[in-house]
Design a protein around this motif. Sequence first.
Motif, PDB file in Angstrom:
ATOM      1  N   UNK A   4      12.625  -3.366   0.672  1.00  0.00           N
ATOM      2  CA  UNK A   4      11.734  -4.069   1.596  1.00  0.00           C
ATOM      3  C   UNK A   4      10.550  -4.671   0.836  1.00  0.00           C
ATOM      4  N   UNK A   5      10.005  -3.920  -0.101  1.00  0.00           N
ATOM      5  CA  UNK A   5       8.881  -4.410  -0.901  1.00  0.00           C
ATOM      6  C   UNK A   5       9.273  -5.681  -1.654  1.00  0.00           C
ATOM      7  N   UNK A   6      10.448  -5.702  -2.230  1.00  0.00           N
ATOM      8  CA  UNK A   6      10.911  -6.888  -2.956  1.00  0.00           C
ATOM      9  C   UNK A   6      11.053  -8.085  -2.018  1.00  0.00           C
ATOM     10  N   UNK A   7      11.614  -7.844  -0.835  1.00  0.00           N
ATOM     11  CA  UNK A   7      11.778  -8.928   0.134  1.00  0.00           C
ATOM     12  C   UNK A   7      10.414  -9.461   0.587  1.00  0.00           C
ATOM     13  N   UNK A   8       9.472  -8.565   0.798  1.00  0.00           N
ATOM     14  CA  UNK A   8       8.129  -8.959   1.221  1.00  0.00           C
ATOM     15  C   UNK A   8       7.452  -9.779   0.122  1.00  0.00           C
ATOM     16  N   UNK A   9       7.581  -9.347  -1.122  1.00  0.00           N
ATOM     17  CA  UNK A   9       6.976 -10.095  -2.221  1.00  0.00           C
ATOM     18  C   UNK A   9       7.565 -11.503  -2.328  1.00  0.00           C
ATOM     19  N   UNK A  10       8.864 -11.632  -2.127  1.00  0.00           N
ATOM     20  CA  UNK A  10       9.505 -12.951  -2.164  1.00  0.00           C
ATOM     21  C   UNK A  10       9.012 -13.826  -1.010  1.00  0.00           C
ATOM     22  N   UNK A  34      13.663   5.655   1.865  1.00  0.00           N
ATOM     23  CA  UNK A  34      14.884   5.309   1.137  1.00  0.00           C
ATOM     24  C   UNK A  34      15.053   3.797   0.956  1.00  0.00           C
ATOM     25  N   UNK A  35      14.456   3.007   1.824  1.00  0.00           N
ATOM     26  CA  UNK A  35      14.610   1.552   1.758  1.00  0.00           C
ATOM     27  C   UNK A  35      13.329   0.832   1.362  1.00  0.00           C
ATOM     28  N   UNK A  36      12.302   1.574   1.019  1.00  0.00           N
ATOM     29  CA  UNK A  36      10.998   0.976   0.792  1.00  0.00           C
ATOM     30  C   UNK A  36      10.979  -0.023  -0.368  1.00  0.00           C
ATOM     31  N   UNK A  37      11.697   0.244  -1.432  1.00  0.00           N
ATOM     32  CA  UNK A  37      11.683  -0.652  -2.592  1.00  0.00           C
ATOM     33  C   UNK A  37      12.356  -1.985  -2.272  1.00  0.00           C
ATOM     34  N   UNK A  66       0.835  -1.195   0.000  1.00  0.00           N
ATOM     35  CA  UNK A  66       0.000   0.000   0.000  1.00  0.00           C
ATOM     36  C   UNK A  66       0.874   1.251   0.000  1.00  0.00           C
ATOM     37  N   UNK A  67       0.589   2.148  -0.897  1.00  0.00           N
ATOM     38  CA  UNK A  67       1.393   3.366  -1.024  1.00  0.00           C
ATOM     39  C   UNK A  67       0.761   4.579  -0.344  1.00  0.00           C
ATOM     40  N   UNK A  68      -0.328   4.365   0.381  1.00  0.00           N
ATOM     41  CA  UNK A  68      -0.982   5.494   1.038  1.00  0.00           C
ATOM     42  C   UNK A  68      -0.216   5.905   2.289  1.00  0.00           C
TER      43      UNK A  68
END
Length: 107
Positions: free
Chosen positions: A87-93, A82-85, A50-52
């Motif tokens: 983290x998003x990749x790790x969460x998706x994996x 700064x680290x959101x992308x 979520x980007x909200x």
Amino acid sequence: MNNAEYLKQKNLLPETTTYQELLAVLTSYGENHWWVSDDPRVRAYYQTLDQSSPFILPYRQYMADLTLLLGREVQVYEIRMSNKEALKQEVEQAWEKSELNTMASAQ
């Protein structure tokens, strides 16, 4: 629980901008009320995607749910912009792995 009830539990007043913004975000999810799911992995996954702003989940709950999904302690700096992308990749994996495990267990 409907969206207004959820926001009331968060102690948000209907006349505030934050309430109106979050109500619009919650409504945009339609029938997918992931924020009230009993599964912390589901809550962590969707909150991360979520980007909200502000968070839909209480911050502490999100950190605990995220720690459970990733199987490691999550640091505050990891969810900063700064680290959101990364983290998003790790969460998706982690989500894909947990979904595969769930499907394998069901067979």
